[in-house]
Design a protein around this motif. Structure first.
Motif, PDB file in Angstrom:
ATOM      1  N   SER A  40      -3.781   4.319  -1.450  1.00 45.61           N
ATOM      2  CA  SER A  40      -3.691   3.742  -2.789  1.00 45.61           C
ATOM      3  C   SER A  40      -4.143   2.287  -2.741  1.00 45.61           C
ATOM      4  CB  SER A  40      -2.252   3.792  -3.305  1.00 45.61           C
ATOM      5  OG  SER A  40      -1.831   5.123  -3.472  1.00 45.61           O
ATOM      6  N   VAL A  41      -4.884   1.885  -3.757  1.00 47.22           N
ATOM      7  CA  VAL A  41      -5.281   0.492  -3.935  1.00 47.22           C
ATOM      8  C   VAL A  41      -4.727   0.069  -5.287  1.00 47.22           C
ATOM      9  CG1 VAL A  41      -7.208  -1.130  -4.109  1.00 47.22           C
ATOM     10  CG2 VAL A  41      -7.393   0.870  -2.596  1.00 47.22           C
ATOM     11  N   TYR A  42      -3.941  -0.997  -5.309  1.00 43.69           N
ATOM     12  CA  TYR A  42      -3.254  -1.401  -6.536  1.00 43.69           C
ATOM     13  C   TYR A  42      -2.960  -2.897  -6.496  1.00 43.69           C
ATOM     14  CZ  TYR A  42       0.635  -0.962  -3.278  1.00 43.69           C
ATOM     15  OH  TYR A  42       1.451  -1.081  -2.188  1.00 43.69           O
ATOM     16  N   ARG A  43      -2.658  -3.438  -7.661  1.00 44.44           N
ATOM     17  CA  ARG A  43      -2.266  -4.841  -7.756  1.00 44.44           C
ATOM     18  C   ARG A  43      -0.743  -4.901  -7.830  1.00 44.44           C
ATOM     19  NH1 ARG A  43      -4.946  -9.212  -8.727  1.00 44.44           N
ATOM     20  NH2 ARG A  43      -6.752  -8.076  -9.512  1.00 44.44           N
ATOM     21  N   TRP A  44      -0.145  -5.723  -6.984  1.00 43.97           N
ATOM     22  CA  TRP A  44       1.308  -5.896  -6.964  1.00 43.97           C
ATOM     23  C   TRP A  44       1.609  -7.357  -6.683  1.00 43.97           C
ATOM     24  CZ3 TRP A  44       5.415  -3.737  -8.748  1.00 43.97           C
ATOM     25  CH2 TRP A  44       6.670  -4.040  -8.248  1.00 43.97           C
ATOM     26  N   ARG A  45       2.326  -7.980  -7.593  1.00 39.81           N
ATOM     27  CA  ARG A  45       2.718  -9.391  -7.465  1.00 39.81           C
ATOM     28  C   ARG A  45       1.511 -10.295  -7.194  1.00 39.81           C
ATOM     29  NH1 ARG A  45       8.406  -9.544  -7.303  1.00 39.81           N
ATOM     30  NH2 ARG A  45       9.289  -7.537  -6.760  1.00 39.81           N
ATOM     31  N   ASP A  46       0.493 -10.106  -8.021  1.00 37.81           N
ATOM     32  CA  ASP A  46      -0.726 -10.917  -8.001  1.00 37.81           C
ATOM     33  C   ASP A  46      -1.589 -10.759  -6.751  1.00 37.81           C
ATOM     34  OD1 ASP A  46      -1.105 -12.020 -10.442  1.00 37.81           O
ATOM     35  OD2 ASP A  46      -0.052 -13.884 -10.019  1.00 37.81           O
ATOM     36  N   ALA A  47      -1.388  -9.706  -6.009  1.00 41.02           N
ATOM     37  CA  ALA A  47      -2.221  -9.454  -4.829  1.00 41.02           C
ATOM     38  C   ALA A  47      -2.711  -8.009  -4.866  1.00 41.02           C
ATOM     39  CB  ALA A  47      -1.427  -9.696  -3.552  1.00 41.02           C
ATOM     40  N   VAL A  48      -3.919  -7.792  -4.411  1.00 39.80           N
ATOM     41  CA  VAL A  48      -4.438  -6.438  -4.303  1.00 39.80           C
ATOM     42  C   VAL A  48      -3.982  -5.874  -2.962  1.00 39.80           C
ATOM     43  CG1 VAL A  48      -6.510  -5.007  -4.175  1.00 39.80           C
ATOM     44  CG2 VAL A  48      -6.411  -6.920  -5.784  1.00 39.80           C
ATOM     45  N   GLU A  49      -3.307  -4.730  -3.028  1.00 43.48           N
ATOM     46  CA  GLU A  49      -2.735  -4.079  -1.845  1.00 43.48           C
ATOM     47  C   GLU A  49      -3.465  -2.769  -1.569  1.00 43.48           C
ATOM     48  OE1 GLU A  49      -0.168  -5.366  -0.122  1.00 43.48           O
ATOM     49  OE2 GLU A  49       0.346  -6.986  -1.509  1.00 43.48           O
ATOM     50  N   THR A  50      -3.527  -2.389  -0.308  1.00 44.08           N
ATOM     51  CA  THR A  50      -4.040  -1.091   0.111  1.00 44.08           C
ATOM     52  C   THR A  50      -2.988  -0.474   1.023  1.00 44.08           C
ATOM     53  OG1 THR A  50      -6.310  -1.884  -0.002  1.00 44.08           O
ATOM     54  CG2 THR A  50      -5.922   0.119   1.272  1.00 44.08           C
ATOM     55  N   THR A  51      -2.523   0.728   0.663  1.00 42.68           N
ATOM     56  CA  THR A  51      -1.408   1.341   1.376  1.00 42.68           C
ATOM     57  C   THR A  51      -1.664   2.831   1.581  1.00 42.68           C
ATOM     58  OG1 THR A  51       0.093  -0.201   0.247  1.00 42.68           O
ATOM     59  CG2 THR A  51       1.097   1.696   1.306  1.00 42.68           C
ATOM     60  N   ASP A  52      -1.383   3.332   2.778  1.00 47.18           N
ATOM     61  CA  ASP A  52      -1.395   4.774   3.023  1.00 47.18           C
ATOM     62  C   ASP A  52      -0.111   5.350   2.450  1.00 47.18           C
ATOM     63  OD1 ASP A  52      -3.827   4.673   4.336  1.00 47.18           O
ATOM     64  OD2 ASP A  52      -2.898   4.387   6.294  1.00 47.18           O
ATOM     65  N   GLU A  53      -0.220   6.443   1.705  1.00 46.58           N
ATOM     66  CA  GLU A  53       0.939   7.035   1.050  1.00 46.58           C
ATOM     67  C   GLU A  53       0.859   8.552   1.105  1.00 46.58           C
ATOM     68  OE1 GLU A  53       2.476   4.207  -2.392  1.00 46.58           O
ATOM     69  OE2 GLU A  53       0.421   4.851  -2.793  1.00 46.58           O
ATOM     70  N   VAL A  54       1.962   9.178   0.703  1.00 51.70           N
ATOM     71  CA  VAL A  54       2.042  10.626   0.527  1.00 51.70           C
ATOM     72  C   VAL A  54       2.242  10.870  -0.966  1.00 51.70           C
ATOM     73  CG1 VAL A  54       3.356  12.718   1.052  1.00 51.70           C
ATOM     74  CG2 VAL A  54       3.027  10.969   2.815  1.00 51.70           C
ATOM     75  N   GLN A  55       1.400  11.706  -1.539  1.00 50.75           N
ATOM     76  CA  GLN A  55       1.495  12.026  -2.971  1.00 50.75           C
ATOM     77  C   GLN A  55       2.411  13.229  -3.163  1.00 50.75           C
ATOM     78  OE1 GLN A  55      -0.437  10.627  -5.875  1.00 50.75           O
ATOM     79  NE2 GLN A  55       1.381  11.614  -6.689  1.00 50.75           N
TER      80      GLN A  55
END
Length: 110
Positions: A40-55
């Motif tokens: 997932s690539v998303y904006r959180w607390r003014d930063a762009v984050e990239t995280t491996d996740e399980v859907q």
């Protein structure tokens, strides 16, 4: 019969399995699919984050969604868990009936 397909992401397979098991055990979901290997690539607390996740793909009903959302908020490790639900426009009638039956609140014994 209002069957919903809900989506939720988890940070890892262990938390996804625990959450899925609880939702099914408590009849908040009839079935939960776990799809690993998602990024997932998303904006959180003014930063762009990239995280491996399980859907998680959660099959439930409109009637059970409020209780599912409350339980998810209690159990999920994220500060702000994802929960999005869409209505199933169509499906095999027997499957839709099964989802409804499996998410019905347990009846109390007299």
């Amino acid at each position: 019969m209002s069957v919903l397909i809900a989506f939720c992401t988890c940070p890892d397979a262990d938390s996804a399995r625990r959450l899925a098991g609880t939702l099914v055990e408590e009849r908040l979901a009839a079935c939960v699919n776990l799809l690993p290997g998602m990024t997932s690539v998303y904006r959180w607390r003014d930063a762009v984050e990239t995280t491996d996740e399980v859907q998680l793909i959660i099959k439930t009903t409109a009637a059970r969604l409020p209780a599912l959302a409350a339980r998810l908020a209690e159990l999920h490790p994220y500060e702000l868990p994802e929960l999005l639900a869409v209505q199933a426009a169509a499906g095999l009638p027997a499957y839709l009936a099964w989802v409804t039956a499996e998410t019905s609140e347990p009846r109390e014994e007299p």
